[in-house]
Write a protein that holds these residues in place. Structure first.
Motif, PDB file in Angstrom:
ATOM      1  N   MET A   1      -4.889  14.423 -11.191  1.00  0.00           N
ATOM      2  CA  MET A   1      -3.882  14.491 -12.248  1.00  0.00           C
ATOM      3  C   MET A   1      -2.722  15.407 -11.884  1.00  0.00           C
ATOM      4  SD  MET A   1      -6.356  14.675 -15.595  1.00  0.00           S
ATOM      5  CE  MET A   1      -4.965  14.715 -16.734  1.00  0.00           C
ATOM      6  N   GLY A   2      -2.734  15.946 -10.673  1.00  0.00           N
ATOM      7  CA  GLY A   2      -1.656  16.819 -10.247  1.00  0.00           C
ATOM      8  C   GLY A   2      -1.813  18.262 -10.664  1.00  0.00           C
ATOM      9  N   HIS A   3      -2.996  18.637 -11.189  1.00  0.00           N
ATOM     10  CA  HIS A   3      -3.235  20.036 -11.549  1.00  0.00           C
ATOM     11  C   HIS A   3      -3.577  20.824 -10.286  1.00  0.00           C
ATOM     12  CE1 HIS A   3      -3.779  19.811 -16.126  1.00  0.00           C
ATOM     13  NE2 HIS A   3      -3.363  18.618 -15.725  1.00  0.00           N
ATOM     14  N   PRO A   4      -2.892  21.933 -10.031  1.00  0.00           N
ATOM     15  CA  PRO A   4      -3.152  22.694  -8.807  1.00  0.00           C
ATOM     16  C   PRO A   4      -4.492  23.417  -8.840  1.00  0.00           C
ATOM     17  CG  PRO A   4      -1.454  23.766 -10.128  1.00  0.00           C
ATOM     18  CD  PRO A   4      -1.736  22.468 -10.781  1.00  0.00           C
ATOM     19  N   ILE A   5      -5.109  23.492  -7.667  1.00  0.00           N
ATOM     20  CA  ILE A   5      -6.371  24.202  -7.458  1.00  0.00           C
ATOM     21  C   ILE A   5      -6.103  25.302  -6.442  1.00  0.00           C
ATOM     22  CG2 ILE A   5      -8.764  23.988  -6.688  1.00  0.00           C
ATOM     23  CD1 ILE A   5      -8.516  20.967  -7.356  1.00  0.00           C
ATOM     24  N   PHE A   6      -6.659  26.491  -6.679  1.00  0.00           N
ATOM     25  CA  PHE A   6      -6.414  27.640  -5.813  1.00  0.00           C
ATOM     26  C   PHE A   6      -7.730  28.192  -5.271  1.00  0.00           C
ATOM     27  CE2 PHE A   6      -3.372  27.559  -9.324  1.00  0.00           C
ATOM     28  CZ  PHE A   6      -2.170  27.466  -8.642  1.00  0.00           C
TER      29      PHE A   6
ATOM     30  N   TYR B   1      -7.798  29.269 -14.704  1.00  0.00           N
ATOM     31  CA  TYR B   1      -9.137  29.804 -14.954  1.00  0.00           C
ATOM     32  C   TYR B   1     -10.040  29.512 -13.757  1.00  0.00           C
ATOM     33  CZ  TYR B   1      -7.642  29.923 -19.861  1.00  0.00           C
ATOM     34  OH  TYR B   1      -6.965  30.164 -21.036  1.00  0.00           O
ATOM     35  N   PRO B   2     -11.074  30.344 -13.553  1.00  0.00           N
ATOM     36  CA  PRO B   2     -12.032  30.044 -12.486  1.00  0.00           C
ATOM     37  C   PRO B   2     -12.845  28.808 -12.829  1.00  0.00           C
ATOM     38  CG  PRO B   2     -12.743  31.966 -13.764  1.00  0.00           C
ATOM     39  CD  PRO B   2     -11.358  31.628 -14.232  1.00  0.00           C
TER      40      PRO B   2
ATOM     41  N   PRO C   1     -16.256  26.578 -12.861  1.00  0.00           N
ATOM     42  CA  PRO C   1     -17.680  26.923 -12.898  1.00  0.00           C
ATOM     43  C   PRO C   1     -18.346  26.647 -11.558  1.00  0.00           C
ATOM     44  CG  PRO C   1     -17.237  24.906 -14.130  1.00  0.00           C
ATOM     45  CD  PRO C   1     -15.912  25.491 -13.785  1.00  0.00           C
ATOM     46  N   ALA C   2     -19.523  27.209 -11.372  1.00  0.00           N
ATOM     47  CA  ALA C   2     -20.225  27.123 -10.092  1.00  0.00           C
ATOM     48  C   ALA C   2     -20.498  25.691  -9.671  1.00  0.00           C
ATOM     49  CB  ALA C   2     -21.534  27.916 -10.160  1.00  0.00           C
ATOM     50  N   ASP C   3     -20.782  24.795 -10.633  1.00  0.00           N
ATOM     51  CA  ASP C   3     -21.123  23.416 -10.276  1.00  0.00           C
ATOM     52  C   ASP C   3     -19.908  22.588  -9.877  1.00  0.00           C
ATOM     53  OD1 ASP C   3     -19.963  23.242 -12.758  1.00  0.00           O
ATOM     54  OD2 ASP C   3     -21.535  22.008 -13.662  1.00  0.00           O
ATOM     55  N   GLN C   4     -18.702  23.160  -9.972  1.00  0.00           N
ATOM     56  CA  GLN C   4     -17.494  22.447  -9.562  1.00  0.00           C
ATOM     57  C   GLN C   4     -16.837  23.059  -8.319  1.00  0.00           C
ATOM     58  OE1 GLN C   4     -14.894  22.177 -12.959  1.00  0.00           O
ATOM     59  NE2 GLN C   4     -16.465  21.231 -14.233  1.00  0.00           N
ATOM     60  N   GLN C   5     -17.447  24.087  -7.759  1.00  0.00           N
ATOM     61  CA  GLN C   5     -16.886  24.742  -6.586  1.00  0.00           C
ATOM     62  C   GLN C   5     -16.894  23.823  -5.363  1.00  0.00           C
ATOM     63  OE1 GLN C   5     -15.532  28.099  -6.228  1.00  0.00           O
ATOM     64  NE2 GLN C   5     -15.361  27.707  -8.418  1.00  0.00           N
TER      65      GLN C   5
ATOM     66  N   PHE D   1     -14.186  33.990  -1.295  1.00  0.00           N
ATOM     67  CA  PHE D   1     -13.174  33.316  -2.102  1.00  0.00           C
ATOM     68  C   PHE D   1     -13.846  32.434  -3.149  1.00  0.00           C
ATOM     69  CE2 PHE D   1     -10.703  34.824   1.318  1.00  0.00           C
ATOM     70  CZ  PHE D   1      -9.365  34.789   0.946  1.00  0.00           C
ATOM     71  N   TYR D   2     -13.101  32.169  -4.215  1.00  0.00           N
ATOM     72  CA  TYR D   2     -13.618  31.372  -5.324  1.00  0.00           C
ATOM     73  C   TYR D   2     -12.511  30.437  -5.786  1.00  0.00           C
ATOM     74  CZ  TYR D   2     -16.949  30.632  -9.154  1.00  0.00           C
ATOM     75  OH  TYR D   2     -17.882  30.104 -10.012  1.00  0.00           O
ATOM     76  N   TYR D   3     -12.872  29.253  -6.232  1.00  0.00           N
ATOM     77  CA  TYR D   3     -11.872  28.264  -6.620  1.00  0.00           C
ATOM     78  C   TYR D   3     -11.490  28.384  -8.096  1.00  0.00           C
ATOM     79  CZ  TYR D   3     -12.341  26.030  -2.113  1.00  0.00           C
ATOM     80  OH  TYR D   3     -12.321  25.782  -0.768  1.00  0.00           O
ATOM     81  N   TYR D   4     -10.183  28.299  -8.321  1.00  0.00           N
ATOM     82  CA  TYR D   4      -9.591  28.340  -9.658  1.00  0.00           C
ATOM     83  C   TYR D   4      -8.767  27.073  -9.855  1.00  0.00           C
ATOM     84  CZ  TYR D   4     -10.674  33.371  -9.944  1.00  0.00           C
ATOM     85  OH  TYR D   4     -11.304  34.595  -9.995  1.00  0.00           O
ATOM     86  N   ARG D   5      -8.496  26.733 -11.089  1.00  0.00           N
ATOM     87  CA  ARG D   5      -7.690  25.537 -11.390  1.00  0.00           C
ATOM     88  C   ARG D   5      -6.755  25.831 -12.558  1.00  0.00           C
ATOM     89  NH1 ARG D   5      -8.389  21.182 -15.152  1.00  0.00           N
ATOM     90  NH2 ARG D   5      -7.401  19.253 -14.451  1.00  0.00           N
ATOM     91  N   MET D   6      -5.543  25.272 -12.482  1.00  0.00           N
ATOM     92  CA  MET D   6      -4.633  25.345 -13.619  1.00  0.00           C
ATOM     93  C   MET D   6      -5.089  24.280 -14.621  1.00  0.00           C
ATOM     94  SD  MET D   6      -0.444  25.143 -13.812  1.00  0.00           S
ATOM     95  CE  MET D   6      -0.174  26.709 -12.964  1.00  0.00           C
TER      96      MET D   6
END
Length: 364
Positions: free
Chosen positions: A167-172, A214-215, A217-221, A243-248
């Motif tokens: 959907m074009g939402h950035p992931i960090f 927001y970060p 959850p663990a099941d989406q890393q 490092f940990y994954y975050y998403r807008m």
């Protein structure tokens, strides 16, 4: 946290619920700004000063010749055009004075829709999706947290890499030790400023995306890790530390500048539902590298018919054309060249054929 292994995978929808996005106002804010001159334009409207004069017609459309050089800070000459002419077409014929229809910088006065139609550009929502796919790095601006004991509440800018979901939402991929990570944990509000790679001048396309990060959850890393690997074609930055994954999760507004004169607030829902051009997604930097190896010199000669060009480099490609970084001495500018084909260009091979057609036609 240990690094998560993953293989390249195409983007998919986030497997969990995410908050709905607010719609951005569809307003236009146009302010004439100085930029490099337009070589010629196929259609559209404009205004300018007395330092440009009308030339002869090309394919029935009046062409205005500017006396300005290719300076990035030079004024824009007036543009007169036949609005009925097909916008996406390119003519490589030249008139007696050397003006060529089809070469132009994206912006002209008259609004986003007028500029988009006149130059065969993607609509703003699609242009932003393409930009988000092509860029690998961006400036993340967060709100300084009180835990740092200094400059609380001030904007804090940092350079980050990112990927996108479908959907074009950035992931960090963020380190817990980074200031911007601590800022986001205290206040998720932020903006992401993204530019077309290869050029940082004010005439370049860029977008500011407002949202809340927001970060995951663990099941989406692991899912997020696959998006990173798919875009960056290498192991993501988690391999170098914790490092940990975050998403807008929520995009609240999108402010797009396609260059001087092309400015718009993009509808968030339209941005989320439109699909980026295939050629913008596939290949990325490698495709541009290959196109430059083949066409950089021919394009420099092609553009030199109206003034000596020292360097020409492709910095962006979409289904309708390419953006070229042009250097004349110490002056830089961006030129837009539209494909003269009746269909969307979707692959690297189709882009090669379209560019060969333009260059070969001009040499006859």
């Amino acid at each position: 946290m240990e690094a998560l292994a993953g293989t390249a995978s195409s983007s998919s929808l986030l497997p969990a619920h995410h908050p709905s996005s607010r719609l951005a106002p569809r307003s236009l804010a146009l302010r004439p700004r100085p930029c490099g001159p337009l070589r010629a334009t196929a259609s559209g409207g404009g205004g300018g000063k007395d330092d440009a004069q009308a030339g002869t017609t090309v394919n029935g459309a009046p062409v205005v010749k500017s006396k300005n050089d290719l300076s990035q800070n030079g004024p824009v000459g007036p543009v007169i055009a036949d609005k009925t002419q097909k916008a996406s077409s390119i003519s490589t014929n030249t008139d007696s004075s050397g003006s060529r229809a089809g070469l132009f910088r994206t912006p002209i006065s008259g609004g986003v829709q007028s500029a988009t139609f006149a130059h065969g550009l993607p609509p703003p929502a699609l242009a932003v999706r393409n930009l988000m796919e092509q860029a690998r790095f961006a400036h993340l601006c967060s709100v300084m947290s009180s835990m740092h004991h200094r400059r609380t509440g001030y904007p804090f800018g940092s350079l980050v890499d990112f990927a996108n979901d479908s959907m074009g939402h950035p992931i960090f991929s963020l380190s817990p030790l980074a200031i911007h990570t601590r800022n986001l944990l205290a206040d998720p509000r932020c903006t992401l400023v993204v530019q077309v790679p290869g050029w940082s001048g004010l005439s370049n396309a860029r977008v500011t995306i407002f949202g809340d990060v927001y970060p995951l959850p663990a099941d989406q890393q692991e899912w997020a890790h696959k998006q990173y690997v798919a875009k960056h074609q290498q192991w993501a930055s988690q391999q170098w530390g914790n490092f940990y994954y975050y998403r807008m999760h929520n995009i609240s507004d999108i402010y797009f500048i396609g260059g001087f004169g092309t400015v718009a607030w993009v509808d968030v829902k339209e941005y989320e539902t439109i699909q980026p051009d295939r050629i913008a997604v596939d290949g990325g930097e490698q495709s541009l590298k290959e196109l430059n190896a083949i066409f950089s010199k021919p394009l420099r000669e092609f553009l030199s018919s109206e003034g000596e060009v020292d360097d020409a480099a492709l910095i962006s490609v979409d289904s309708k054309g390419i953006d070229i970084r042009v250097r004349q001495g110490a002056q830089f500018n961006i030129q837009r060249l539209a494909f003269d084909v009746p269909h969307k260009v979707e692959t690297l091979e189709e882009a090669k054929r379209a560019l060969h057609k333009i260059i070969n036609t001009s040499s006859k």
